[in-house]
Design a protein around this motif. Structure first.
Motif, mmCIF file in Angstrom:
data_model
loop_
_atom_site.group_PDB
_atom_site.id
_atom_site.type_symbol
_atom_site.label_atom_id
_atom_site.label_comp_id
_atom_site.label_asym_id
_atom_site.label_seq_id
_atom_site.Cartn_x
_atom_site.Cartn_y
_atom_site.Cartn_z
ATOM 1 N N PRO A 128 14.055 16.698 0.718
ATOM 2 C CA PRO A 128 14.064 15.379 1.349
ATOM 3 C C PRO A 128 15.432 14.701 1.344
ATOM 4 N N HIS A 129 16.330 15.114 0.433
ATOM 5 C CA HIS A 129 17.684 14.549 0.412
ATOM 6 C C HIS A 129 18.494 14.972 1.636
ATOM 7 N N ASN A 130 18.093 16.079 2.268
ATOM 8 C CA ASN A 130 18.886 16.658 3.354
ATOM 9 C C ASN A 130 18.224 16.514 4.716
ATOM 10 N N VAL A 131 17.240 15.658 4.861
ATOM 11 C CA VAL A 131 16.572 15.452 6.142
ATOM 12 C C VAL A 131 17.086 14.154 6.751
ATOM 13 N N HIS A 132 17.512 14.247 8.014
ATOM 14 C CA HIS A 132 18.108 13.096 8.690
ATOM 15 C C HIS A 132 17.540 12.955 10.093
ATOM 16 N N ALA A 133 17.738 11.795 10.666
ATOM 17 C CA ALA A 133 17.262 11.532 12.026
ATOM 18 C C ALA A 133 18.047 12.353 13.048
#
Length: 195
Positions: A45-50
């Motif tokens: 989850p730290h590496n998920v972006h829009a």
């Protein structure tokens, strides 16, 4: 030796498509994520972006659609969120990604006869990236000029910030009306770089 690499991440899009048959305008929003040396697991989850995109689609037949589009995504990773045995390296990066693409979609069912249309896709893209990290004062330090893997020492040639990608994936379209569709798509990019 360069080989094709899987883009460290996938673009997941929900698209809303409006048409003036046979041309469609598609607006998409979703997420991008990194998987590679700094992130060994598929999802963190730290590496998920829009991510977002805009495409112009043209129906070639009841099964084939051609599209030209632009996608924006953001990737990042840090050893602080990596496996405990790798955190001592203290490596990190972040980058914006801008992609132009040309893609062919193939609907697995006739789009004239169904409201639920699974499809596969393949195409080519051109993307631009410029990775950086943030120093202790939170200032951006771009990695390309530094040559973090010996590029400036002659060990390898400097990588290009604009490169090509081979695109594959698929999804499912939900026909709301003759002029509006909502779709869910997963697209992967094979790259000729590991930077």
């Amino acid at each position: 030796m360069k080989s094709l690499r899987l883009l460290p991440g996938a673009l997941l899009f929900y698209a809303l498509t409006a048409s003036a048959q046979p041309v469609y305008l598609s607006v998409s929003a979703g997420a991008s994520g990194y998987m590679g040396d700094l992130q060994a697991t598929f999802f963190n989850p730290h590496n998920v972006h829009a991510a977002a995109g805009l495409s112009l689609k043209y129906n070639l037949s009841a099964h084939w659609t051609a599209r030209i589009g632009y996608n924006y995504g953001f990737l990042s990773a840090a050893d602080a969120n990596n496996d405990p045995g790798l955190r001592f390296r203290n490596l990190s990066f972040a980058t914006d990604i801008h992609e132009g693409n040309l893609i062919l979609e193939y609907d697995l069912v006739n789009s004239d006869n169904s409201n639920l249309i699974p499809y596969v896709m393949a195409g080519v893209g051109l993307f631009h990236f410029d990775p950086y990290y943030r120093d202790p004062s939170y200032k951006k330090v771009f990695l390309h000029p530094i040559g973090t893997e010996g590029q400036n020492l002659g060990f390898t040639k400097p990588y290009k910030l604009t490169q090509k990608a081979l695109i594959s994936g698929g999804g499912i379209k939900f026909k709301i009306s003759d002029n509006v569709m909502v779709s869910y798509e997963v697209g992967m990019r094979n790259l000729s770089t590991d930077y």
